[in-house]
Design a protein around this motif. Structure first.
Motif, PDB file in Angstrom:
ATOM      1  N   LEU A  17       0.925  -1.316  -0.082  1.00  0.00           N
ATOM      2  CA  LEU A  17       0.165  -0.016   0.052  1.00  0.00           C
ATOM      3  C   LEU A  17       0.801   1.333  -0.022  1.00  0.00           C
ATOM      4  O   LEU A  17       1.519   1.421   1.154  1.00  0.00           O
ATOM      5  CB  LEU A  17      -0.931  -0.039   1.151  1.00  0.00           C
ATOM      6  N   ILE A  18       0.842   2.104  -1.074  1.00  0.00           N
ATOM      7  CA  ILE A  18       1.646   3.313  -1.232  1.00  0.00           C
ATOM      8  C   ILE A  18       0.662   4.477  -1.192  1.00  0.00           C
ATOM      9  O   ILE A  18      -0.416   4.886  -1.857  1.00  0.00           O
ATOM     10  CB  ILE A  18       2.257   3.302  -2.490  1.00  0.00           C
ATOM     11  N   ASP A  19       0.852   5.142  -0.050  1.00  0.00           N
ATOM     12  CA  ASP A  19       0.156   6.360   0.322  1.00  0.00           C
ATOM     13  C   ASP A  19       0.880   7.677  -0.376  1.00  0.00           C
ATOM     14  O   ASP A  19       2.002   7.644  -0.203  1.00  0.00           O
ATOM     15  CB  ASP A  19       0.223   6.734   1.641  1.00  0.00           C
ATOM     16  N   PRO A  41       5.012  10.530  -1.971  1.00  0.00           N
ATOM     17  CA  PRO A  41       4.075  11.631  -2.562  1.00  0.00           C
ATOM     18  C   PRO A  41       4.107  11.640  -3.929  1.00  0.00           C
ATOM     19  O   PRO A  41       4.873  11.222  -4.614  1.00  0.00           O
ATOM     20  CB  PRO A  41       4.801  12.847  -1.885  1.00  0.00           C
ATOM     21  N   LEU A  42       2.750  12.028  -4.450  1.00  0.00           N
ATOM     22  CA  LEU A  42       2.743  12.262  -5.791  1.00  0.00           C
ATOM     23  C   LEU A  42       3.349  13.117  -6.320  1.00  0.00           C
ATOM     24  O   LEU A  42       4.052  13.095  -7.401  1.00  0.00           O
ATOM     25  CB  LEU A  42       0.998  12.660  -6.094  1.00  0.00           C
ATOM     26  N   VAL A  45      -2.577   1.691  -4.297  1.00  0.00           N
ATOM     27  CA  VAL A  45      -2.357   3.177  -4.340  1.00  0.00           C
ATOM     28  C   VAL A  45      -3.363   3.957  -3.565  1.00  0.00           C
ATOM     29  O   VAL A  45      -4.456   3.703  -3.908  1.00  0.00           O
ATOM     30  CB  VAL A  45      -1.876   3.813  -5.592  1.00  0.00           C
ATOM     31  N   ILE A  46      -3.042   4.468  -2.471  1.00  0.00           N
ATOM     32  CA  ILE A  46      -4.046   5.295  -1.712  1.00  0.00           C
ATOM     33  C   ILE A  46      -3.590   6.649  -1.312  1.00  0.00           C
ATOM     34  O   ILE A  46      -2.508   7.180  -1.352  1.00  0.00           O
ATOM     35  CB  ILE A  46      -4.371   4.616  -0.338  1.00  0.00           C
ATOM     36  N   CYS A  47      -4.662   7.592  -1.456  1.00  0.00           N
ATOM     37  CA  CYS A  47      -4.376   9.131  -1.032  1.00  0.00           C
ATOM     38  C   CYS A  47      -5.838   9.520   0.045  1.00  0.00           C
ATOM     39  O   CYS A  47      -6.122   8.542   0.611  1.00  0.00           O
ATOM     40  CB  CYS A  47      -4.453   9.991  -2.195  1.00  0.00           C
ATOM     41  N   GLY A  52      -9.107   9.419  -3.472  1.00  0.00           N
ATOM     42  CA  GLY A  52      -8.947   8.512  -4.731  1.00  0.00           C
ATOM     43  C   GLY A  52      -8.692   9.178  -5.837  1.00  0.00           C
ATOM     44  O   GLY A  52      -8.026   8.561  -7.067  1.00  0.00           O
ATOM     45  N   ALA A  53      -8.596  10.663  -5.948  1.00  0.00           N
ATOM     46  CA  ALA A  53      -8.082  11.203  -7.184  1.00  0.00           C
ATOM     47  C   ALA A  53      -6.333  11.352  -7.422  1.00  0.00           C
ATOM     48  O   ALA A  53      -6.107  10.939  -8.656  1.00  0.00           O
ATOM     49  CB  ALA A  53      -8.414  12.600  -7.211  1.00  0.00           C
ATOM     50  N   ARG A  54      -5.767  11.499  -6.465  1.00  0.00           N
ATOM     51  CA  ARG A  54      -4.301  11.594  -6.443  1.00  0.00           C
ATOM     52  C   ARG A  54      -3.780  10.256  -6.874  1.00  0.00           C
ATOM     53  O   ARG A  54      -2.788   9.971  -7.365  1.00  0.00           O
ATOM     54  CB  ARG A  54      -3.618  12.209  -5.168  1.00  0.00           C
ATOM     55  N   SER A  55      -4.377   9.153  -5.904  1.00  0.00           N
ATOM     56  CA  SER A  55      -3.950   7.937  -6.172  1.00  0.00           C
ATOM     57  C   SER A  55      -4.048   7.227  -7.503  1.00  0.00           C
ATOM     58  O   SER A  55      -3.465   6.642  -8.099  1.00  0.00           O
ATOM     59  CB  SER A  55      -4.424   7.050  -5.070  1.00  0.00           C
ATOM     60  N   GLN A  56      -5.201   7.942  -8.248  1.00  0.00           N
ATOM     61  CA  GLN A  56      -5.472   7.357  -9.425  1.00  0.00           C
ATOM     62  C   GLN A  56      -4.309   8.164 -10.410  1.00  0.00           C
ATOM     63  O   GLN A  56      -3.841   7.324 -11.541  1.00  0.00           O
ATOM     64  CB  GLN A  56      -6.672   7.907  -9.955  1.00  0.00           C
TER      65      GLN A  56
END
Length: 101
Positions: free
Chosen positions: A19-21, A40-41, A59-61, A64-68
């Motif tokens: 799981l990557i934040d 980080p993004l 991938v999580i944020c 859901g937008a940044r992780s996408q």
């Protein structure tokens, strides 16, 4: 890129799942899902990449937008298909403290 909602992710989670934040450090320090690693993004957008390993990548944020966006970057850089965790950390918070660090 695949998608999974946080509740289904939490129910299926194993040690074989990475799981990557992708939030920023100050967000991660406030609250994050147990076992998540911070990348980080903004670092991805600057060309930095996490080390690749053999675990399946989720991938999580926050929601859901940044992780996408991060999932698409990782896949374009040769990482195997990533799964975006829909609902993000907000969904983990809604499920309760046992999901959070």
């Amino acid at each position: 890129m695949k998608r999974i909602d946080y509740k289904d992710f939490a129910a299926a989670r194993t040690d074989a799942m990475r799981l990557i934040d992708v939030r920023e450090p100050h967000e991660f320090e406030q609250v994050h899902v147990k076992g998540a690693e911070l990348f980080p993004l903004s670092a991805l957008q600057n060309g930095e990449l996490p080390e690749m390993d053999d675990r399946e990548i989720f991938v999580i944020c926050r929601s859901g937008a940044r992780s996408q966006a991060a999932s698409m970057i990782l896949e374009s850089k040769g990482f195997p298909e990533c799964t975006n965790v829909d609902g993000g950390t907000l969904a983990a918070i809604a499920l309760g403290q046992d999901h959070l660090a």
